[in-house]
Every structure is written in structure tokens, then in C-alpha cells.
Design a protein around this motif. Structure first.
Motif, mmCIF file in Angstrom:
data_model
loop_
_atom_site.group_PDB
_atom_site.id
_atom_site.type_symbol
_atom_site.label_atom_id
_atom_site.label_comp_id
_atom_site.label_asym_id
_atom_site.label_seq_id
_atom_site.Cartn_x
_atom_site.Cartn_y
_atom_site.Cartn_z
ATOM 1 N N ILE A 139 -8.207 11.725 12.909
ATOM 2 C CA ILE A 139 -9.572 12.273 12.879
ATOM 3 C C ILE A 139 -9.766 13.174 11.667
ATOM 4 O O ILE A 139 -10.778 13.091 10.961
ATOM 5 C CB ILE A 139 -9.858 13.061 14.182
ATOM 6 N N VAL A 140 -8.778 14.023 11.405
ATOM 7 C CA VAL A 140 -8.910 15.026 10.343
ATOM 8 C C VAL A 140 -8.612 14.454 8.957
ATOM 9 O O VAL A 140 -9.388 14.641 8.013
ATOM 10 C CB VAL A 140 -7.988 16.231 10.635
ATOM 11 N N ASP A 141 -7.497 13.727 8.827
ATOM 12 C CA ASP A 141 -7.010 13.355 7.495
ATOM 13 C C ASP A 141 -7.322 11.928 7.057
ATOM 14 O O ASP A 141 -7.335 11.640 5.855
ATOM 15 C CB ASP A 141 -5.497 13.564 7.419
ATOM 16 N N VAL A 142 -7.531 11.015 8.005
ATOM 17 C CA VAL A 142 -7.774 9.613 7.652
ATOM 18 C C VAL A 142 -9.256 9.275 7.733
ATOM 19 O O VAL A 142 -9.859 8.813 6.762
ATOM 20 C CB VAL A 142 -6.956 8.658 8.550
ATOM 21 N N TRP A 143 -9.855 9.520 8.890
ATOM 22 C CA TRP A 143 -11.278 9.197 9.057
ATOM 23 C C TRP A 143 -12.172 10.331 8.559
ATOM 24 O O TRP A 143 -13.345 10.122 8.327
ATOM 25 C CB TRP A 143 -11.566 8.886 10.530
ATOM 26 N N ARG A 144 -11.609 11.534 8.451
ATOM 27 C CA ARG A 144 -12.308 12.717 7.925
ATOM 28 C C ARG A 144 -13.596 13.029 8.684
ATOM 29 O O ARG A 144 -14.654 13.245 8.109
ATOM 30 C CB ARG A 144 -12.567 12.540 6.427
ATOM 31 N N ILE A 145 -13.459 13.041 10.009
ATOM 32 C CA ILE A 145 -14.619 13.297 10.870
ATOM 33 C C ILE A 145 -14.395 14.494 11.790
ATOM 34 O O ILE A 145 -15.084 14.649 12.798
ATOM 35 C CB ILE A 145 -14.964 12.046 11.718
ATOM 36 N N GLY A 146 -13.441 15.347 11.423
ATOM 37 C CA GLY A 146 -13.181 16.506 12.271
ATOM 38 C C GLY A 146 -12.356 17.546 11.556
ATOM 39 O O GLY A 146 -11.915 17.363 10.414
ATOM 40 N N ILE A 147 -12.139 18.653 12.245
ATOM 41 C CA ILE A 147 -11.364 19.764 11.706
ATOM 42 C C ILE A 147 -10.336 20.182 12.755
ATOM 43 O O ILE A 147 -10.577 20.080 13.959
ATOM 44 C CB ILE A 147 -12.292 20.950 11.326
ATOM 45 N N GLU A 148 -9.186 20.621 12.294
ATOM 46 C CA GLU A 148 -8.076 20.953 13.187
ATOM 47 C C GLU A 148 -8.168 22.400 13.674
ATOM 48 O O GLU A 148 -8.498 23.305 12.915
ATOM 49 C CB GLU A 148 -6.766 20.738 12.424
ATOM 50 N N LEU A 149 -7.890 22.593 14.970
ATOM 51 C CA LEU A 149 -7.762 23.930 15.552
ATOM 52 C C LEU A 149 -6.559 23.887 16.487
ATOM 53 O O LEU A 149 -6.677 23.552 17.658
ATOM 54 C CB LEU A 149 -9.036 24.323 16.307
ATOM 55 N N GLU A 150 -5.391 24.149 15.918
ATOM 56 C CA GLU A 150 -4.154 24.003 16.679
ATOM 57 C C GLU A 150 -4.095 24.967 17.853
ATOM 58 O O GLU A 150 -4.530 26.109 17.751
ATOM 59 C CB GLU A 150 -2.942 24.218 15.774
ATOM 60 N N LYS B 255 -23.122 24.560 6.808
ATOM 61 C CA LYS B 255 -23.095 23.601 5.697
ATOM 62 C C LYS B 255 -21.698 23.097 5.372
ATOM 63 O O LYS B 255 -21.532 22.020 4.814
ATOM 64 C CB LYS B 255 -23.717 24.237 4.447
ATOM 65 N N GLU B 256 -20.678 23.892 5.718
ATOM 66 C CA GLU B 256 -19.296 23.456 5.480
ATOM 67 C C GLU B 256 -18.983 22.167 6.222
ATOM 68 O O GLU B 256 -18.115 21.401 5.807
ATOM 69 C CB GLU B 256 -18.319 24.552 5.914
ATOM 70 N N GLY B 257 -19.697 21.926 7.309
ATOM 71 C CA GLY B 257 -19.449 20.733 8.101
ATOM 72 C C GLY B 257 -20.301 19.540 7.707
ATOM 73 O O GLY B 257 -20.190 18.468 8.314
ATOM 74 N N ASP B 258 -21.127 19.673 6.673
ATOM 75 C CA ASP B 258 -22.032 18.589 6.295
ATOM 76 C C ASP B 258 -21.290 17.340 5.831
ATOM 77 O O ASP B 258 -21.709 16.206 6.113
ATOM 78 C CB ASP B 258 -23.002 19.053 5.204
ATOM 79 N N GLY B 259 -20.176 17.521 5.090
ATOM 80 C CA GLY B 259 -19.403 16.360 4.642
ATOM 81 C C GLY B 259 -18.811 15.596 5.798
ATOM 82 O O GLY B 259 -18.799 14.356 5.813
ATOM 83 N N ILE B 260 -18.325 16.338 6.786
ATOM 84 C CA ILE B 260 -17.793 15.721 7.997
ATOM 85 C C ILE B 260 -18.893 14.964 8.730
ATOM 86 O O ILE B 260 -18.703 13.826 9.179
ATOM 87 C CB ILE B 260 -17.164 16.788 8.919
ATOM 88 N N ARG B 261 -20.046 15.577 8.830
ATOM 89 C CA ARG B 261 -21.165 14.953 9.542
ATOM 90 C C ARG B 261 -21.593 13.645 8.860
ATOM 91 O O ARG B 261 -21.902 12.657 9.516
ATOM 92 C CB ARG B 261 -22.341 15.933 9.611
#
Length: 458
Positions: free
Chosen positions: A386-397, A416-422
């Protein structure tokens, strides 16, 4: 369609929500194409058949001669998951064999058995005895299956058991995974976990075909890898829940109406939807950090806290006095939601998730960015993709989940930081829609699957 009338498919799901739901969705797909479906289900966690009127349900009794189901005894709830699966397989091996023989003996033509991959040896021997072809449903993604299948090899190469000093080291045998992403779980029986992995691979290779709830474009590299090694046909026909025959009219209960009404009052893409699935549980301290992080983010949130989610504490008892009143209409805490409807609602702007495969697919199909906090097994693999391949999320361990970090991550995704993910989410949503359409990869694989099943008794 008419030629399939009177032809039955028997299905045997693992009795957990995350495994039953995709099996039911697959059952609807088969039913829509003219097959009758009978579902053999353990007496443990037996579902309400009234919710699934299209299918026939048969209860498989447990094998405990004493009468009490060993899986419902008090110590079962505290048992680790690997040990629990071992007990589950032992308890239902012989009862399943008898139930399958009885079902086949009813007279209607049985095309095949579709069993959950985790059952494996239990179903293989039983199917051979009654002369029924066996197909396998794997309810995890292709990438996580590859990683799970590699566990015995990774143990031999000393990646396992996982060492804290190596957590961020790349596992070159299964890129892009790091050591901390390997699909393991806390257990007192690590050797049993490796045996389950080996059993799944051998059982899949000895079956008449493997069905996956995924689609080609999402996991093309993993599909190519598995196809090159597999000895049997592979059918990636997902996402199951988005097939036209799985879009069903629903009757909402009072709680669902209340949740929908609350969502209707929120701004578009403003709400953080929070749910960690049907199995994970957390300590009271973690629960409080999540609660304060949500509160301090000042973002509207819908949080599913199922009973039993907080260890040793009744539902919301751990919350400080006045906490719920203080958040007012800014947040809503519920015991259950219809997740498909929530993710499809225009007010939802992000999904804080445990990254179970069903939840991952559902979020992708609705174009909703994910905040990833995996808890065990395939969830770690899904989170990395999700985070590194499809780039549609952010990690919160989970190990870094204090209220300040939670607040920071939630705000970053919703601003706005999440606009690229969106933007990436919307691309993957469109790709998923195309694969399900006429001429799409999942549609083509589904037609091949139907023809394959029909060939069993020709």
C-alpha cells in the motif's frame, strides 16, 4: 445457464469473518451463473443462514465426544492464533469428511468442492474419498501468499525468528519486504506456522485450481511469479465484492441509519474512518493513545470499536469521563458499520486500517487513502505494498503509535500532503473498475473459471 441447473458447488469456509465474507461473495458469483451452492460450516462461529437466503447451509458438528465444543471453552479465547488453527483443523477433520460424504450422497450432481486454503489436508483426503474435484480459495493477496510460502526458506536463511536488530533490513528473496513485514504472528508454536505454510502450498498444487480475490493489474509481478511455479490453473477474478451479482439491496438497522445520517452532515472527504478488523485486539494504553490522537487531530472521525477490541475492558469503559461528550459531533464511536457503504460515502477522506486483504481491496475500489497499522500475518505485507508499491497510503506503525504521532499522521493525510496519495487512489479505483468490465482481466478469468468447473463432470 439452463445446462447448469441441478449442478451444485459445495463450499467450506474458515469460520472467521475475514474468510467467510469472500467465500460468500464467491458463492453469489457462482449462484448468479446458475450453480446451486451448499455451504458446509463448522458449529463454531456458525453464521445466521437467514442473512444468506440464496444458499443451503449445513452444520458440521465438532468431534468432541464429551459434547462441549473445545473451541468455545474459556481457554480458547486466550489461545494464540496458530494453536487455534491447529485445534480447529483437528476438531473438524473427521466431522467434515462425514459431512461431505453425506452431502455428495444426496443425489444432486456435485461439480466441485471449494475450500479455504487454510483447511487443506482436511479437505484433500475427504474429496478424494468421495470422488469430488477440489478447488481452493485463497483469501489473502498474491504478494502476501508468496511471502507466506517463503517462510520455511526464510527460516533456513536465518531471517526467522525475527531479530529486533534486523527489522528494517530488506529481504532480498521477497522484495520489497523488510524483515518487519514478514507475515508472522506471535505464537508458542512457530514450527506449526511453517507447517501451515507448507501445507497451503502443497494443498494448492494438488488441487484442481486456485481462486484469488485479486486482479491482474494490482499484483501482476506476483501473479507472474506464481503462474511460473504453479502446476494448476489460477483464477484472479477479484475484487469479489464489486462483481454485479454482489451489489445487493440492503435493509438498514437503526444503528446504520444513525451512522449514515452523521456522515451525511460532514463535509466531502473530511472524515477519517477507523477500523482494525474482526480479530485484532489492543491494550488499554494503546486504545487511549488512539482516542486522544483522533481527538487532537481535530478531524471528524468514525471509529469502530467492536466489543472485545480492548483487552480486559468493557467497550468504552477505558475512556476518561466526559470524553465522548467532549468530542460531540466531531467524532462518532460505534460497535459496527457496513464497511462497504462507509467507504463509498463521499464524506470519507481516509481509512485508518489494520490492512486486512478484504479492507485493502474495498478501500482501493472506492479510491480512499489508507493509514496503515498492521497487526499480524499478511497485514504487514499488504501495508508495505500500500505504502511503497501502490503508493496509496501512509505507514503508522503500532510500535510508534503515541497520540502526537497519530495526530501528525492523520493531519498529513487529510491535508495537501495527502493529495498525491489521493490522486494515486483514484487511478487504482479506475483500474479496478476496468478489470471488472466487459473484456477486463477479472471478467475473462471468471468465464474461464466457470468453464473449468463445468468441465469436471463432462
Amino acid at each position: 445457464m439452463e445446462e447448469r441447473r441441478g449442478r451444485k458447488i459445495i463450499m467450506f469456509p474458515l469460520p472467521f469473518v475475514g474468510h467467510l465474507n469472500p467465500m460468500i461473495q464467491l458463492a453469489r458469483i457462482f449462484h448468479h451463473r446458475g450453480f446451486s451452492v451448499t455451504i458446509l460450516h463448522t458449529s463454531f462461529n456458525f453464521p445466521d443462514p437467514c442473512h444468506y437466503p440464496l444458499f443451503t447451509f449445513r452444520t458440521i458438528p465438532h468431534s468432541n465426544a464429551g459434547g462441549e465444543d473445545p473451541l468455545t471453552q474459556p481457554d480458547a479465547s486466550s489461545m494464540d492464533l496458530v494453536a487455534f488453527i491447529r485445534l480447529l483443523r483437528q476438531t473438524y477433520a473427521e466431522p467434515f469428511r462425514q459431512s461431505l460424504a453425506a452431502e455428495v450422497g444426496r443425489g444432486e450432481t456435485v461439480c466441485c468442492l471449494v475450500s479455504d486454503a487454510v483447511w487443506m489436508r482436511n479437505t484433500e483426503v475427504a474429496a478424494e474419498e468421495v470422488g469430488v474435484r477440489r478447488m481452493v480459495l485463497i483469501t489473502q493477496g498474491l504478494a502476501s501468499f508468496c511471502a507466506f510460502a517463503a517462510l520455511p526458506l526464510l527460516r533456513d536463511k536465518n531471517y526467522l525468528p525475527i531479530q529486533v536488530s534486523r527489522l528494517d533490513e530488506l529481504v532480498t528473496e521477497v522484495p520489497p519486504l523488510k524483515v518487519k513485514d514478514l507475515p508472522v504472528m506471535e505464537t508458542n508454536e512457530p514450527e506449526e506456522l511453517y507447517l501451515v505454510a507448507i501445507d497451503m502450498i502443497e494443498g494448492a498444487n494438488s488441487s484442481s485450481g486456485v481462486i484469488w480475490n485479486t486482479f491482474e493489474d494490482l499484483e501482476r509481478l506476483s501473479l507472474t511469479d506464481i503462474s511460473s511455479k504453479s502446476q494448476v490453473p489460477i483464477f484472479p477474478i477479484g475484487p469479489f465484492h464489486k462483481h454485479s451479482d454482489n451489489v445487493l439491496p440492503t435493509t438498514k438497522n437503526i444503528e446504520e441509519h444513525v451512522t449514515t445520517n452523521w456522515l451525511n452532515k460532514q463535509e466531502p472527504q473530511s472524515v477519517i474512518y477507523v477500523s482494525f478488523g474482526s480479530l485484532a485486539d489492543i491494550e488499554e494504553k494503546e486504545f487511549l493513545e488512539i482516542a486522544w490522537g483522533l481527538r487532537n487531530s481535530e478531524q471528524p472521525f468514525l471509529w469502530v470499536v467492536r466489543p472485545g477490541f480492548i483487552r480486559g475492558t468493557e467497550w468504552l469503559k477505558a475512556l476518561p469521563s466526559g470524553f465522548v461528550e467532549n468530542i460531540g459531533q466531531k467524532g462518532k464511536i460505534v460497535k459496527w458499520v457496513n464497511q462497504l457503504e462507509v467507504l463509498a460515502h463521499s464524506a470519507v477522506g481516509a481509512f485508518w486500517t489494520h490492512c486486512g486483504w478484504n479492507s485493502t481491496l474495498e478501500s482501493i475500489c472506492e479510491g480512499v487513502p489508507m493509514i496503515c497499522t498492521p497487526c499480524f500475518t499478511d497485514q504487514f505485507v499488504n501495508a508495505r505494498y500500500i505504502v511503497d508499491v501502490w503508493r496509496i497510503g501512509i505507514e503508522l506503525e503500532r510500535t510508534k503509535m503515541d497520540r502526537k504521532e497519530i495526530e501528525k499522521v492523520l493531519r498529513s493525510v487529510m491535508t495537501k500532503e495527502g493529495d498525491g496519495i489521493r490522486e494515486m487512489c483514484l487511478k487504482w479505483k479506475e483500474i479496478a473498475n476496468v478489470c471488472l468490465g466487459k473484456g477486463g482481466s477479472s471478467s475473462k478469468h471468471l468465464e474461464k473459471l466457470v468453464d473449468h468447473v463445468l468441465s469436471f463432470d463432462s
